[in-house]
Write an enzyme that holds these catalytic residues in place. Structure first.
Site, PDB file in Angstrom:
ATOM      1  N   ASP A  88       0.846  -1.188   0.000  1.00  0.00           N
ATOM      2  CA  ASP A  88       0.000   0.000   0.000  1.00  0.00           C
ATOM      3  C   ASP A  88       0.882   1.238   0.000  1.00  0.00           C
ATOM      4  O   ASP A  88       2.085   1.153  -0.260  1.00  0.00           O
ATOM      5  CB  ASP A  88      -0.904  -0.025   1.248  1.00  0.00           C
ATOM      6  CG  ASP A  88      -2.263   0.610   0.998  1.00  0.00           C
ATOM      7  OD1 ASP A  88      -2.313   1.831   0.745  1.00  0.00           O
ATOM      8  OD2 ASP A  88      -3.268  -0.113   1.065  1.00  0.00           O
ATOM      9  N   HIS A 125      -3.661   6.081   3.419  1.00  0.00           N
ATOM     10  CA  HIS A 125      -4.411   4.861   3.140  1.00  0.00           C
ATOM     11  C   HIS A 125      -3.798   3.651   3.824  1.00  0.00           C
ATOM     12  O   HIS A 125      -4.496   2.868   4.488  1.00  0.00           O
ATOM     13  CB  HIS A 125      -4.455   4.680   1.627  1.00  0.00           C
ATOM     14  CG  HIS A 125      -5.407   3.656   1.126  1.00  0.00           C
ATOM     15  ND1 HIS A 125      -5.032   2.370   0.815  1.00  0.00           N
ATOM     16  CD2 HIS A 125      -6.725   3.727   0.850  1.00  0.00           C
ATOM     17  CE1 HIS A 125      -6.070   1.700   0.369  1.00  0.00           C
ATOM     18  NE2 HIS A 125      -7.121   2.494   0.384  1.00  0.00           N
ATOM     19  N   ASN A 176     -14.403  -0.947  -6.023  1.00  0.00           N
ATOM     20  CA  ASN A 176     -15.494  -0.005  -5.729  1.00  0.00           C
ATOM     21  C   ASN A 176     -16.246   0.404  -6.991  1.00  0.00           C
ATOM     22  O   ASN A 176     -16.677   1.537  -7.133  1.00  0.00           O
ATOM     23  CB  ASN A 176     -14.929   1.266  -5.077  1.00  0.00           C
ATOM     24  CG  ASN A 176     -14.230   0.989  -3.771  1.00  0.00           C
ATOM     25  OD1 ASN A 176     -14.565   0.039  -3.076  1.00  0.00           O
ATOM     26  ND2 ASN A 176     -13.263   1.815  -3.425  1.00  0.00           N
ATOM     27  N   SER A 216     -11.299  -1.282   0.289  1.00  0.00           N
ATOM     28  CA  SER A 216      -9.942  -1.242   0.840  1.00  0.00           C
ATOM     29  C   SER A 216      -9.906  -1.681   2.286  1.00  0.00           C
ATOM     30  O   SER A 216      -8.876  -2.144   2.772  1.00  0.00           O
ATOM     31  CB  SER A 216      -9.390   0.190   0.775  1.00  0.00           C
ATOM     32  OG  SER A 216      -8.827   0.471  -0.468  1.00  0.00           O
TER      33      SER A 216
END
Length: 696
Positions: A173, A217, A312, A377
């Protein structure tokens, strides 16, 4: 999930593989400059580093031979999966055609770049306000509905001693803040940047290198997995597990600066080699083959579980890496245990976890504390945390067994099928308490998964050839097409240049096997030339990557013609030009037979004629030719106009010129390729085209 896409053009990838049909290294020094300094260019939907190729090779000699043919330099390798990053002097997209015809390559693709899309409306960070929480939703200081008995039921597992102790989770990430009080206690002491090939062990150095207003994130993702139960802040699903960040998005200047496919693959292999038993991937994009798939297959072959967010997109569709065979794909639920509107759906979904308004950590460089944030996520790391719980209980469980441990203990009453599986929520909401209660010992583990290798060969009038780029589908028997509650497994992959297609850690059982030959949009030919096979295959529980269930398929199909005949040769000079007339389209011809083939055609025109000439090549009739077209005057040398890619803006890689002739005479059309026009060599047997001439 912050929806990320690795943009790739299938024709480019397929062309590269097909061109290789003629047939453990040590790492070289990695790049030392940030990715942002590399030139990223676009060709249609494809974004790639302009002068870099990712090459899958079969042996060192083949790699070196291919590199020498394109005057390239090996920048770095991932020897465990036989993948190399090659820097070339020209445009990687153009050079790939030359590189890929070399023997011994499994694939060679432009080094595609992962880029972010505009955040999905309603998916992101919400303001942190007082929450109306019941007592059973507070585990440390702040309420976390996701872990309460009506959702993931985490405390029941912890009370049974199932906390993830001894399990290491890698988070691929943006930089997870290892100094944050919700993360530092369970940081394993290593963080890795695969682009820099640098391992950080000092938290101060790491934080100084990655502090950014755009990097949050990865911190949120990691906190949902491993935040300790210490009476402060929040707690993760696996509060005694350890984590290490693998930075695939430095997020220095923008929210999305994701590294290219080579470095994502390198990060996954490094994490596996450094003890990670779970890889969390809260990002999406890519294709069904290439370096990332090779890296994840390597991870699973070493007992590492791979988890990915569904996406998404709001749609029922395949997104990668979630749709790769063996990957645990996670969908998102809201606080009412309903599928969130944004969560991607599909047959490949495994299970679901809370992904709406999760209370998660905010990096110290953004003020610290916590935030509310939404997306698949965050269902994905909840799932990764559950995998850590399963591996604590049964450390010898295979990736497929871990998947089934989670699925068989999930709350299947949620979603559109109260009896179990549906395409919206998979096998249901993950239940940590039920997992711990069900697997008090490892004697009741589900059966081990299977590993399958399908080798395809083509047989035609010229003999037997490697089954290059065949589509291979494994579909469990009893499959009910279109049924949203049908859990019958289905897996898909594409064979490489050697004819090999691999399926890692899939459900054991008997499958209907469907194989179709090479994509005729690339190689050309009629639909009936492609060839198909329908049969069965048994995937045996316990088969491994080193000893898979093998199936050899000989497909009656037209093998790509490696030595096509050009009906217009010789036409390599104006003196040898072949005649074309207004209204004519030539038969199929080829830029092939020598390193720099130039094909001349001539026509007679009158003063004032408005002409249009089109090269119908990869964009129109398939094949691999990125054409280049010149209109040359009657002297045979003066270029009147030229074109690489038609359209403004660009439509495709075919070429088109329009021109008003200034005088009567004989004019010439010269057809070549972009690579040759740029001074390089291009000699692919798939460089086919037709030339069309019209007077307007």
């Amino acid at each position: 999930m912050r929806k990320i896409t690795t943009h790739t053009i299938g024709v480019i990838a397929i062309t590269a593989l097909l061109a290789a049909c003629g047939q453990q290294t040590t790492s070289t020094p990695a790049l030392t400059a940030p990715q942002a300094s590399s030139t990223v260019v676009s060709s249609g939907a494809l974004k790639y580093v302009q002068n870099e190729l990712v090459v899958g090779y079969t042996d060192q000699a083949s790699l070196q031979n291919a590199v020498s043919k394109v005057n390239g330099v090996v920048v770095a390798t991932i020897p465990e999966i036989r993948v190399a990053l090659v820097r070339v002097t020209g445009d990687a997209l153009k050079v790939s055609g030359t590189a890929m015809k070399q023997a011994g390559l499994r694939y060679a693709l432009p080094n595609s770049v992962v880029t972010g899309e505009t955040p999905t409306p309603g998916v992101g960070t919400a303001s942190l306000t007082a929450q109306a929480a019941s007592a059973d939703q507070i585990f440390d200081e702040l309420p976390q509905y996701s872990l309460d008995p009506r959702h993931m039921n985490a405390k029941a597992a912890w009370d049974a001693g199932v906390t993830g102790k001894g399990v290491l989770v890698a988070v691929l990430d943006d930089p997870g803040d290892v100094s944050h009080p919700d993360l530092n206690p369970n940081w394993t002491g290593k963080a890795y940047d695969p682009f820099l090939d640098k391992v950080y062990t000092d938290p101060a150095e790491y934080v100084a290198a990655y502090s950014s207003p755009y990097a949050e994130h990865g911190t949120a993702v990691a906190s949902s997995i491993v935040s300790p139960k210490d009476g402060k802040g929040i707690v993760g699903v696996a509060p005694d597990a350890k984590f290490m960040p693998v930075v695939i998005n430095p997020a220095h200047k923008t929210e999305n600066e994701f590294y290219s496919s080579f470095y994502i693959a390198r990060g996954a292999v490094w994490a596996t080699n450094n003890g990670a038993r779970v890889l969390n991937n809260s990002w999406g994009g890519g294709t069904s083959f290439g370096a990332v798939k090779d890296a994840f297959d390597y991870a699973m072959s070493n007992g590492t579980v791979v988890v990915a967010s569904m996406g998404n997109s709001y749609h029922d569709e395949f997104q990668y890496p979630a749709a790769l065979p063996g990957v645990i794909a996670s969908g998102a639920l809201d606080a009412s245990n309903r599928k969130t509107t944004f969560s991607t759906t599909g047959r490949h979904i495994s299970s679901s976890a809370p992904g709406q308004d999760n209370m998660l950590a905010l990096p110290t460089w953004l003020g610290g504390g916590r935030q509310l944030i939404s997306g698949t996520s965050f269902s994905s790391p909840h799932t990764a945390g559950m995998a850590a719980l399963a591996l604590q209980k049964c450390p010898n469980a295979t990736p497929y067994q871990v998947r089934r441990m989670l699925e068989t203990t999930a709350n299947g009453s949620i979603g559109s099928n109260a009896a179990g599986f549906d395409r919206d929520t998979g096998w249901g909401l993950l239940d940590a308490g039920k997992l711990a209660a069900t697997f008090k010992t490892c004697d009741t583990l589900p059966a081990r998964g299977a590993n399958v290798s399908v080798n395809v060969k083509y047989i035609d009038g010229t003999g037997t050839h490697p089954g290059i780029l065949a589509d291979v589908i494994l579909r469990g028997q009893g499959y009910r097409a279109g049924a949203t509650d049908d859990p019958t497994p289905q897996y898909m992959t594409t064979t490489d240049a050697t004819g090999q297609g691999n399926f890692a850690e899939i459900a054991p059982g008997t499958y209907d096997l469907y194989v179709a030959g090479a994509d005729l949009s690339v190689t050309g030919g009629l639909p009936e030339d492609r060839g198909t096979y329908v049969g069965t295959l048994t995937a045996t529980s316990g088969s491994t990557a080193t000893s898979p269930d093998r199936k050899n398929i000989v497909l009656t199909a037209s093998s790509p013609d490696l030595n096509p005949a050009d009906p217009y040769e010789p036409n390599d000079t104006p003196a040898d030009a072949k005649t074309i007339t207004y209204g004519q389209t030539t038969s199929t011809a080829y830029i092939f037979g020598r390193p720099q083939d130039n094909d001349y055609f001539k026509f007679t025109g009158a003063a004032g004629d408005k002409i249009t000439a089109n090269v119908l090549a990869a964009g129109e009739i398939g094949g691999s030719l990125d054409s280049y077209l010149y209109l040359i005057g009657p002297d045979g040398t003066t270029v009147l106009t030229e074109n690489d890619d038609r359209g403004t803006p660009r439509i495709d890689s075919d070429s088109e010129v329009s021109f008003t002739l200034p005088a009567a005479g004989t004019y010439y059309l010269l057809v070549s390729s972009y690579t040759i026009a740029s001074g390089g060599d291009d000699n692919s047997p798939f460089n086919k085209y037709q030339l069309k001439l019209a007077k307007n």
